[in-house]
Scaffold this motif. Structure first.
Motif, PDB file in Angstrom:
ATOM      1  N   MET A  96     -11.595  11.307   6.359  1.00 52.27           N
ATOM      2  CA  MET A  96     -11.028  12.427   7.113  1.00 52.27           C
ATOM      3  C   MET A  96     -12.110  13.378   7.590  1.00 52.27           C
ATOM      4  O   MET A  96     -12.065  13.881   8.719  1.00 52.27           O
ATOM      5  CB  MET A  96      -9.999  13.164   6.254  1.00 52.27           C
ATOM      6  CG  MET A  96      -8.720  12.390   6.019  1.00 52.27           C
ATOM      7  SD  MET A  96      -7.417  13.370   5.229  1.00 52.27           S
ATOM      8  CE  MET A  96      -6.978  14.481   6.575  1.00 52.27           C
ATOM      9  N   ARG A  97     -13.099  13.629   6.740  1.00 46.15           N
ATOM     10  CA  ARG A  97     -14.199  14.494   7.160  1.00 46.15           C
ATOM     11  C   ARG A  97     -14.920  13.896   8.370  1.00 46.15           C
ATOM     12  O   ARG A  97     -15.223  14.603   9.347  1.00 46.15           O
ATOM     13  CB  ARG A  97     -15.184  14.681   6.018  1.00 46.15           C
ATOM     14  CG  ARG A  97     -14.732  15.636   4.913  1.00 46.15           C
ATOM     15  CD  ARG A  97     -15.822  15.791   3.876  1.00 46.15           C
ATOM     16  NE  ARG A  97     -15.476  16.692   2.794  1.00 46.15           N
ATOM     17  CZ  ARG A  97     -15.646  18.011   2.820  1.00 46.15           C
ATOM     18  NH1 ARG A  97     -16.175  18.584   3.899  1.00 46.15           N
ATOM     19  NH2 ARG A  97     -15.320  18.761   1.780  1.00 46.15           N
ATOM     20  N   MET A 156      -2.751   8.460  -5.429  1.00 47.26           N
ATOM     21  CA  MET A 156      -3.768   9.444  -5.059  1.00 47.26           C
ATOM     22  C   MET A 156      -5.147   8.954  -5.472  1.00 47.26           C
ATOM     23  O   MET A 156      -6.107   9.001  -4.679  1.00 47.26           O
ATOM     24  CB  MET A 156      -3.456  10.787  -5.719  1.00 47.26           C
ATOM     25  CG  MET A 156      -4.413  11.906  -5.350  1.00 47.26           C
ATOM     26  SD  MET A 156      -3.887  13.491  -6.074  1.00 47.26           S
ATOM     27  CE  MET A 156      -5.156  14.588  -5.427  1.00 47.26           C
ATOM     28  N   GLU A 157      -5.282   8.466  -6.709  1.00 46.21           N
ATOM     29  CA  GLU A 157      -6.559   7.946  -7.187  1.00 46.21           C
ATOM     30  C   GLU A 157      -7.021   6.777  -6.325  1.00 46.21           C
ATOM     31  O   GLU A 157      -8.200   6.682  -5.956  1.00 46.21           O
ATOM     32  CB  GLU A 157      -6.440   7.506  -8.639  1.00 46.21           C
ATOM     33  CG  GLU A 157      -6.592   8.603  -9.661  1.00 46.21           C
ATOM     34  CD  GLU A 157      -6.839   8.045 -11.045  1.00 46.21           C
ATOM     35  OE1 GLU A 157      -6.227   7.006 -11.381  1.00 46.21           O
ATOM     36  OE2 GLU A 157      -7.658   8.629 -11.786  1.00 46.21           O
ATOM     37  N   ARG A 159     -10.381   6.808  -4.036  1.00 48.71           N
ATOM     38  CA  ARG A 159     -11.435   5.813  -4.277  1.00 48.71           C
ATOM     39  C   ARG A 159     -11.763   5.033  -3.012  1.00 48.71           C
ATOM     40  O   ARG A 159     -12.910   4.618  -2.796  1.00 48.71           O
ATOM     41  CB  ARG A 159     -11.003   4.832  -5.374  1.00 48.71           C
ATOM     42  CG  ARG A 159     -11.089   5.378  -6.788  1.00 48.71           C
ATOM     43  CD  ARG A 159     -11.077   4.229  -7.799  1.00 48.71           C
ATOM     44  NE  ARG A 159      -9.974   3.307  -7.583  1.00 48.71           N
ATOM     45  CZ  ARG A 159      -8.773   3.429  -8.139  1.00 48.71           C
ATOM     46  NH1 ARG A 159      -8.514   4.438  -8.962  1.00 48.71           N
ATOM     47  NH2 ARG A 159      -7.829   2.533  -7.895  1.00 48.71           N
ATOM     48  N   MET A 160     -10.768   4.793  -2.163  1.00 51.30           N
ATOM     49  CA  MET A 160     -10.981   4.058  -0.913  1.00 51.30           C
ATOM     50  C   MET A 160     -11.732   4.887   0.123  1.00 51.30           C
ATOM     51  O   MET A 160     -12.052   4.390   1.195  1.00 51.30           O
ATOM     52  CB  MET A 160      -9.640   3.588  -0.346  1.00 51.30           C
ATOM     53  CG  MET A 160      -8.957   2.500  -1.169  1.00 51.30           C
ATOM     54  SD  MET A 160      -7.268   2.140  -0.583  1.00 51.30           S
ATOM     55  CE  MET A 160      -7.590   1.553   1.090  1.00 51.30           C
ATOM     56  N   GLY A 161     -11.982   6.168  -0.182  1.00 55.17           N
ATOM     57  CA  GLY A 161     -12.764   6.994   0.731  1.00 55.17           C
ATOM     58  C   GLY A 161     -11.943   7.823   1.687  1.00 55.17           C
ATOM     59  O   GLY A 161     -12.417   8.191   2.768  1.00 55.17           O
ATOM     60  N   MET A 207       0.844  -1.193   0.000  1.00 54.94           N
ATOM     61  CA  MET A 207       0.000   0.000   0.000  1.00 54.94           C
ATOM     62  C   MET A 207       0.883   1.250   0.000  1.00 54.94           C
ATOM     63  O   MET A 207       1.991   1.237   0.550  1.00 54.94           O
ATOM     64  CB  MET A 207      -0.912   0.007   1.223  1.00 54.94           C
ATOM     65  CG  MET A 207      -1.946  -1.113   1.237  1.00 54.94           C
ATOM     66  SD  MET A 207      -3.156  -0.928  -0.093  1.00 54.94           S
ATOM     67  CE  MET A 207      -4.035   0.544   0.456  1.00 54.94           C
ATOM     68  N   PRO A 208       0.419   2.322  -0.615  1.00 55.71           N
ATOM     69  CA  PRO A 208       1.249   3.535  -0.675  1.00 55.71           C
ATOM     70  C   PRO A 208       1.382   4.212   0.681  1.00 55.71           C
ATOM     71  O   PRO A 208       0.463   4.189   1.501  1.00 55.71           O
ATOM     72  CB  PRO A 208       0.489   4.427  -1.660  1.00 55.71           C
ATOM     73  CG  PRO A 208      -0.930   3.951  -1.608  1.00 55.71           C
ATOM     74  CD  PRO A 208      -0.853   2.480  -1.356  1.00 55.71           C
TER      75      PRO A 208
END
Length: 325
Positions: A149-150, A137-138, A142-144, A106-107
């Protein structure tokens, strides 16, 4: 909701989240510096985090696990790259495997947290995430990641409002993190440097690390370098009931003046030792002392906690505050 803006820049490979709070800057900073507070919002609702390590220092590491409503676990880590108290910090944020090691599939992202005071005794944190590639980033969007974070930061108002419950003077707090992990915390009135020195100067240790009144510390051999051993022994003063006892162990890690890792075994007792991870962090009112103890079993954990260990620790820490004052 504290989040005011979210800006994604595909060319710069960044996502910037700005959140505003009606709370002083010190209180907002401490929400991130104190693992007891951070784990209450670092994870969306239904996925509470447990921080088993949290070093607010350059070269430090934070490790956590978020647990879902059905018992699912998602681990993560921060490698601390910079810290400027009350102004900002920078970490390398990544996913972790079940054993806490980085998940290289995973990044990992560089995250910069910037803090500032705003009008009316308010404060703001700006979180900028730097992605390693457009594909990463994409993938994370996509993973939300934005929604997560919100949702996570939406919990912060209540956490920040409750930070006064962790103020200095509230005494030792004990939290069971898992079957074998226990976290003991105490805010001590004094600077990080003074509290560190008090844990490493034999003359000072003999004056405060005594537990209940009526005990002395005839042996205080401090480990000064990684790989060295230490030995502490206590004896009852004349007229005080009790038997002499002590502990010995080895210094495994040292990051002055923020963190030490030692083993600990009771002198004369067979069996495996515990692992003690001590972290010192500057917070409002003094220094947050966090001691994470790894026991070999839940049974031994309960036996040790049942001895009244934390009562003796509280007496010692109050004595330490008197010395530092």
């Amino acid at each position: 909701m504290p989040v005011t803006t979210v800006t994604k820049d595909p060319e710069a490979l960044t996502m910037t989240v700005v959140a505003d709070f009606t709370a002083p800057l010190r209180r907002l900073w401490d929400a991130y510096a104190d693992p007891r507070s951070l784990e209450r919002f670092w994870g969306p609702p239904g996925w509470p985090a447990t921080f088993t390590r949290h070093d607010v220092a350059v070269g430090g590491l934070s490790q956590y696990v978020m647990t879902g409503p059905d018992g699912e676990a998602s681990g993560g880590y921060w490698e601390w790259l910079s810290v400027d108290e009350l102004k900002g910090f920078e970490v390398l944020d990544g996913f972790a495997l079940a054993d806490g090691s980085p998940n290289r599939e995973m990044p990992a992202m560089r995250m910069v947290f910037s803090f500032e005071a705003t009008d009316g005794d308010g404060s703001r944190v700006t979180t900028t995430t730097y992605f390693p590639s457009f594909e990463a980033m994409e993938q994370l969007v996509r993973m939300g990641m934005e929604e997560g974070m919100r949702a996570a930061m939406g919990q912060m108002d209540d956490v920040i409002a409750d930070l006064t419950s962790y103020a200095a003077g509230n005494g030792v707090e004990t939290q069971i993190l898992s079957d074998t992990l226990v976290r003991i915390t105490r805010v001590i009135r004094g600077s990080v440097e003074d509290v560190w020195r008090a844990h490493h100067d034999p003359d000072l240790l003999r004056r405060w690390l005594l537990g209940p009144d009526g005990w002395t510390m005839p042996v205080c051999e401090v480990a000064t370098g990684v790989g060295e051993g230490y030995r502490y022994e206590w004896a009852p003063a004349e007229g005080t009931a009790g038997d002499r006892f002590g502990f010995t162990g080895e210094l495994l890690e040292s990051l002055p003046p923020h963190r030490t890792v030692t083993t600990e075994a009771m002198i004369g007792m067979d069996g495996p030792s515990t692992l003690n991870e001590l972290t010192l962090t500057a917070v409002d009112g003094g220094t947050l002392l966090s001691l994470v103890i790894t026991y070999p079993s839940a049974e031994l954990r309960d036996i040790v906690l049942g001895t009244g260990m934390t009562t003796g620790m509280e007496t010692s820490y109050r004595r330490l505050e008197g010395l530092l004052a």
